[in-house]
Structure formats: C-alpha cells, structure tokens
Design an enzyme around this catalytic site. Structure first.
Site, PDB file in Angstrom:
ATOM      1  N   ALA A  70       0.796  -0.877   0.052  1.00 21.88           N
ATOM      2  CA  ALA A  70      -0.017   0.122   0.158  1.00 21.88           C
ATOM      3  C   ALA A  70       0.772   1.173  -0.011  1.00 21.88           C
ATOM      4  CB  ALA A  70      -0.979  -0.177   0.975  1.00 21.88           C
ATOM      5  N   ALA A  71       1.557   1.634  -1.350  1.00 19.21           N
ATOM      6  CA  ALA A  71       2.900   2.627  -0.659  1.00 19.21           C
ATOM      7  C   ALA A  71       2.036   3.750  -1.415  1.00 19.21           C
ATOM      8  CB  ALA A  71       3.428   1.953  -2.145  1.00 19.21           C
ATOM      9  N   ALA A  72       0.781   4.724  -2.183  1.00 22.87           N
ATOM     10  CA  ALA A  72       1.158   6.036  -2.076  1.00 22.87           C
ATOM     11  C   ALA A  72       0.625   6.301  -1.147  1.00 22.87           C
ATOM     12  CB  ALA A  72       0.345   6.168  -2.963  1.00 22.87           C
ATOM     13  N   PRO A  73       1.157   7.623  -1.040  1.00 23.17           N
ATOM     14  CA  PRO A  73       1.879   9.051  -1.945  1.00 23.17           C
ATOM     15  C   PRO A  73       3.210   8.273  -2.397  1.00 23.17           C
ATOM     16  CG  PRO A  73       1.575   9.954  -0.231  1.00 23.17           C
ATOM     17  CD  PRO A  73       1.321   9.201   0.563  1.00 23.17           C
ATOM     18  N   CYS A 130      -1.225   4.510  11.364  1.00 21.79           N
ATOM     19  CA  CYS A 130      -0.772   5.512  11.477  1.00 21.79           C
ATOM     20  C   CYS A 130      -1.307   5.631  12.389  1.00 21.79           C
ATOM     21  CB  CYS A 130      -0.389   6.599  10.652  1.00 21.79           C
ATOM     22  SG  CYS A 130      -1.633   7.225   9.556  1.00 21.79           S
ATOM     23  N   ASP A 149      -6.101  -4.315  -5.823  1.00 20.64           N
ATOM     24  CA  ASP A 149      -5.740  -4.687  -4.183  1.00 20.64           C
ATOM     25  C   ASP A 149      -5.225  -5.699  -4.076  1.00 20.64           C
ATOM     26  OD1 ASP A 149      -6.932  -5.440  -1.953  1.00 20.64           O
ATOM     27  OD2 ASP A 149      -9.010  -6.139  -2.585  1.00 20.64           O
ATOM     28  N   LYS A 181       7.963   6.072   1.949  1.00 20.47           N
ATOM     29  CA  LYS A 181       8.091   5.471   2.486  1.00 20.47           C
ATOM     30  C   LYS A 181       9.017   4.071   0.950  1.00 20.47           C
ATOM     31  CE  LYS A 181       5.902   4.589   6.578  1.00 20.47           C
ATOM     32  NZ  LYS A 181       4.359   5.566   6.103  1.00 20.47           N
TER      33      LYS A 181
END
Ligand SMILES: C[S@@+](CC[C@H](N)C(=O)[O-])C[C@H]1O[C@@H](n2cnc3c(N)ncnc32)[C@H](O)[C@@H]1O
Length: 313
Positions: free
Chosen positions: A120-123, A241, A171, A126
């Site tokens: 789950a990379a965006a934006p 978070c 997904d 990381k």
C-alpha cells in the site's frame, strides 16, 4: 486551552474510546498540538553531508534519533517551512516525511538486489526510503489500490530518482497468489488515521467506530496476503498511523493465530509503550508484546504502530 474538552466537543465517541486507551493529559495535549515538520535527505540524489550543509545555512535542523537521514526542520526563530518554495524539495534532495513514518522502512532493512513488495505504497514516502536503502539496486513492486494515488506515487518516485520501482494498481490481496516470492514485504496499511489528527483535525471530526471496523477487515485480508507472498526467512513489516488496538495488536494477533508467523522485537532508539494485550474482553497472544506502539507524547511525533514479522524457513 483544555485539549480533552476540545476533543470532547469535536467528537465525543472518539474522545471516549481513546480515553479508555490513554487518559493522560499528555496524550490529549500532544494530539492537539501541530506535529513537528521533518524531512528525510534522499541519498539517491546527493551525499547526505552536502545536502545537510546547504540546508543548515537556512534552517534549524535536529536529527531524528531513529533514522540517520531524518531531521526535524524549522526556519530560524520558528514558523513553518514551505516545501513548495524549497529548491531541494523540487530537486528530490529532500523528502518531507513525518518522523515516526520513517520507522517501518528502517525496521524492514531492505538490501540492494532484493525483491520487495510495498503493498500500500502511495504517496510513496516509504517506497523512496526503501529504494534509498537498496541503493537503487533490485526491484520494488510499489502497489496501491487507488489509481489517482498511484499517479502521485509515480510523480514522487520520479522526483526522488527511484529507478527500481514498478508501480501496480491492485487490491493488495491480489499478491497473495505470489506465494513465497518476496524477500521482504511492507504493509503500511490503510487505517482510521488517528495519528494524523496532529496534521488535521478532520481525522477526529470524521472518525467513527464504523471506520475502525471497516479498516480492520481490510487489514486482516491484506496481512494474510502479505504473509503468503513472503519468502521463508523473509521479513514482513506491518504498520499503521493509528492507535486503535483493533487495527494494530488485534490484526497481528489474527495473523499469529492463522499462520506460523513469528514476531521479532524492534530495537531502535525510539520511545514506545506497552502494547495492548487485552481489549474489549479479548486477549491477544503475549507475543504481541514485541510490537512497537507509539503515542504522540512519547517522542513528540504522530502516533504509530509497527510490527516486525518473520516467516520461518
Ligand atoms: C497509509 S497509506 C500508505 C502510505 C504510504 N505507504 C507512504 O508511506 O507514503 C495507505 C494506502 O493504502 C491504499 N489502499 C487502501 N486499500 C487498499 C488495498 N485494498 N490494497 C492496496 N492498497 C490499499 C490507500 O490508497 C493508501 O494510499
């Protein structure tokens, strides 16, 4: 200004739920306080010392203790940094990133030449940090379920000079079919974002228990797929978070109950607190003690949760 009273007015259900978790004045006072600005120096573009030297002519910098390339930043005498006007930002030398959000890639410990899944990379803060540790050698599959966010991810990867990322829009559960494939997997999961309240009160105003339950379901699905996709001996880092135990300890406990996953203690110079081992009548595995739970007052950052999981060989 009484922070507890302010949050009660903003969203009573939010206040009541998290008072059960941490009723200290400090928790609420820090949640109310704007978060300190911080940056990561992007060593893919230039040596750390060179960028640091340039920046210290114009800003006050204080090292983030748990990330060599991380610094709290502020203009001399106070105020806020406008990154849009900072040439080092446009050039990709500097990446604005909240200090606690720099922890998961450090815990992941990616190495040059490895195959990494950022589920789950965006934006992409990381992903760029992972590429930096890999010295642009190897391959990162940087995935996000949302196409518009994937476009921002691509722009950020380009600005940071990341050459080893392949962006996919799926997904994250899709990657479960690539069993035993990735050296390391980061699942920085979508969550109810309580930690982000310090950036924007909308996360308190719009919070509801339905949001927590909605995210718990997605997180469980994603963590199982992430673990399946991991090679034996590999490391999965799960992070959020938020402070809600249902999205943190309960998700890790869910994985431990269904797989042979093992947890490892996170050793970093960052202050955490005892993870939650019992919540709403449910007890979690004592192994969950090895996770890292950070409340805003612990290090004056956003709240964060990080678990380091290994798949046995
Ligand atoms: C916490 S954010 C990721 C932040 C990112 N790792 C970073 O450091 O910049 C969570 C992301 O998960 C994405 N997402 C939501 N549901 C998803 C799913 N089912 N599979 C993959 N990504 C998903 C959201 O679009 C969002 O970008």
């Amino acid at each position: 200004m009484n922070a507890k009273e302010e949050f009660k007015k903003m969203n009573r259900a939010f206040y009541e739920r998290y008072s059960r978790l941490d009723d200290s004045d400090d928790f609420w006072a820090y949640l109310f306080k704007p978060v300190r600005q911080s940056i990561r120096i992007n060593t893919l573009k230039a040596p750390l010392e060179l960028v640091l030297e340039r920046l210290s002519e114009r800003y006050e910098l204080e090292p983030v203790p748990w990330v060599r390339e991380g610094f709290f930043i502020r203009p001399p005498g106070g105020g806020t940094v406008n990154f849009g006007e900072m040439p080092e930002y446009s050039l990709g030398l500097v990446i604005p990133q909240e200090a606690s959000s720099m922890i998961p890639p450090v815990v992941l410990e990616p190495k040059p030449g490895e195959l990494i899944l950022d589920m789950a990379a965006a934006p992409g803060s990381k992903t760029t940090q992972i590429a930096q540790y890999m010295e642009n050698e190897g391959c990162i599959i940087a995935n996000d379920a949302k196409r518009d966010r994937a476009n921002i991810l691509i722009a950020n990867l380009n600005r940071a000079g990341v050459l080893i990322a392949k962006v996919t829009v799926r997904d994250g559960a899709y990657f479960g079919r690539y069993e035993n494939t990735f050296d390391r997997v980061l699942l920085d999961a979508p969550c109810s974002s309580v930690g982000m309240v310090r950036k924007n009160f909308k996360f308190a105003y719009t919070w509801s228990i339905h949001k927590v339950l909605y995210h718990t379901r997605i997180q469980r699905k994603l963590i199982l797929a992430a673990y399946r996709a991991l090679k034996p001996g590999g490391v999965l880092v799960y992070s959020t978070c938020t402070v809600d135990p249902l999205e943190n300890e309960a998700v890790v406990d869910f994985l431990l109950q269904r797989t042979d996953a093992k947890l490892e203690k996170i050793k970093l110079p960052v202050k955490g607190r005892e993870p939650i081992l019992e919540w709403e009548g449910r007890e979690f595995s004592p192994e969950v003690k090895k996770t890292l739970r950070i409340h805003p007052q612990d290090n004056d950052t956003e709240a964060f949760f990080v678990a380091k999981i290994r798949k046995p060989r």
